[in-house]
Design an enzyme around this catalytic site. Structure first.
Site, short mmCIF file in Angstrom:
data_model
loop_
_atom_site.label_atom_id
_atom_site.label_comp_id
_atom_site.label_asym_id
_atom_site.label_seq_id
_atom_site.Cartn_x
_atom_site.Cartn_y
_atom_site.Cartn_z
N HIS A 101 -6.87 62.68 103.70
CA HIS A 101 -7.38 62.21 105.14
C HIS A 101 -8.71 61.49 105.80
CE1 HIS A 101 -3.85 64.38 105.37
NE2 HIS A 101 -4.67 65.82 104.77
N GLU A 138 -10.48 69.62 106.71
CA GLU A 138 -9.92 69.38 105.48
C GLU A 138 -10.76 67.86 104.73
OE1 GLU A 138 -6.07 68.30 105.20
OE2 GLU A 138 -5.83 68.37 103.21
N HIS A 193 -7.10 67.46 98.44
CA HIS A 193 -6.20 68.17 99.74
C HIS A 193 -6.61 69.45 99.39
CE1 HIS A 193 -4.18 64.50 101.33
NE2 HIS A 193 -4.76 64.30 100.21
N GLU A 271 -3.40 70.69 95.46
CA GLU A 271 -3.72 71.46 97.48
C GLU A 271 -4.87 72.88 96.74
OE1 GLU A 271 -3.13 70.52 100.14
OE2 GLU A 271 -1.10 69.96 100.51
ZN ZN Z 1 -4.19 66.92 102.84
#
Ligand code: ZN
Length: 311
Positions: A101, A138, A193, A271
């Site tokens: 992102h 995030e 992430h 993640e």
């Molecule tokens: Zn993400």
């Protein structure tokens, strides 16, 4: 020992530096703003189900530069990563870190909602990402971890390239993020992430590329090894449990992520935890934990690239 590492040892350092510099220059000219835009698209993003709707303000973000592009964390000729390279476990390797992102994505839905081809489907160029209930985003987490990780990897002798140079730009598109690692002929790449899963779920997972025949065949096997190395190091050093709501034993395989479908170099996503879970969010928001995350990822990448020299 990873084959690519041996092959790279004879490459003159100046040539390698020039290659990285040229890469950064060429990518910098490719602003995602230059592409065709499509507003209001809602197909699944190249994240793992944790994006906010485009245009949703991120509390930790504000108006800023729309610039984006890779930032090379490598130093020029004569740096600590060059002449004394032989003694360092990651000497001669090129590692691409892809922090998920970007800080200004929320303000530019016309850019990040533009559809791009990830072979198995068309998806938005990028997404805004998740955030904790307290508003820690995030994109800020992933960029902070990437900076910490880059520092650790450089100290081990690696040349490190980030897919974005700051946390207040837009994008780059998921296709561009993959292309950066491909163009650099990276030995390995990792997308960083943190999930936005159900609040009852906790833990981490590593996502490996599934086979997209004719496109990523060659990275499937090494990426599987990479996934195991990163998972094992993350469990041991970060101390985070395997996700209890997604994946299996901390691992998953997907064919809907452009960053994996389009990669020509060994690559995984991680993640690092679930931002919507209270316990995970507390850890992810802690600078001390983020340093542990960076140490864990450095150990996993080193285990993959230089299993004989790690430690
Ligand atoms: Zn993400």
């Amino acid at each position: 020992m990873f084959q690519a590492r041996r092959a790279r040892r004879g490459t003159p350092s100046v040539m390698r530096w020039l290659a990285v510099a040229c890469l950064a220059a060429s990518i910098g000219a490719c602003s995602p703003a230059g592409g065709q835009t499509v507003g209001g698209t809602h197909s699944p993003a190249d994240s793992t189900g944790h994006q906010l709707a485009a245009g949703t303000p991120s509390p930790s973000s504000g108006p800023g530069s729309a610039s984006s592009g890779p930032g090379s964390e490598s130093s020029g000729p004569g740096s600590a990563s060059e002449p004394s390279a032989g003694a360092k476990p990651l000497a001669g390797t090129v590692i691409v870190l892809d922090p998920g992102h970007n800080g200004d994505n929320w303000a530019h839905p016309e850019i990040i909602n533009r559809l791009v081809n990830v072979i198995t489907e068309w998806k938005p160029c990028d997404t805004t990402g998740a955030q904790t209930n307290a508003g820690y985003a995030e994109h800020a987490f992933s960029f902070n971890v990437a900076r910490r990780l880059a520092s650790l990897l450089k100290s081990e002798g690696a040349t490190v390239i980030l897919t974005r140079r700051n946390d207040h730009g837009v994008g780059p598109c998921i296709t561009r993020r993959a292309a950066i690692a491909n163009r650099a002929h990276a030995d390995v790449a990792i997308s960083i992430h943190a999930d936005g899963g159900p609040s009852s779920g906790s833990g981490f997972e590593v996502i490996e590329p599934g086979l997209v025949a004719g496109h990523n065949n060659r990275i499937i096997s090494p990426s599987r090894r990479l996934g195991l190395d990163v998972r094992n190091a993350y469990r041991r050093i970060a101390g985070e449990p395997y996700a209890n709501y997604i994946g299996r034993h901390g691992l998953d395989v997907r064919t809907d992520l452009g960053g994996l479908n389009l990669s020509k170099v060994p690559k995984v996503f991680i993640e690092c935890g679930n931002m919507r879970n209270v316990s995970d969010a507390a850890r992810l928001s802690s600078p001390a934990f983020r340093q542990r995350v960076a140490r864990a990822l450095a150990a996993g990448l080193t285990a993959f690239l230089a299993p004989d020299g790690a430690g």
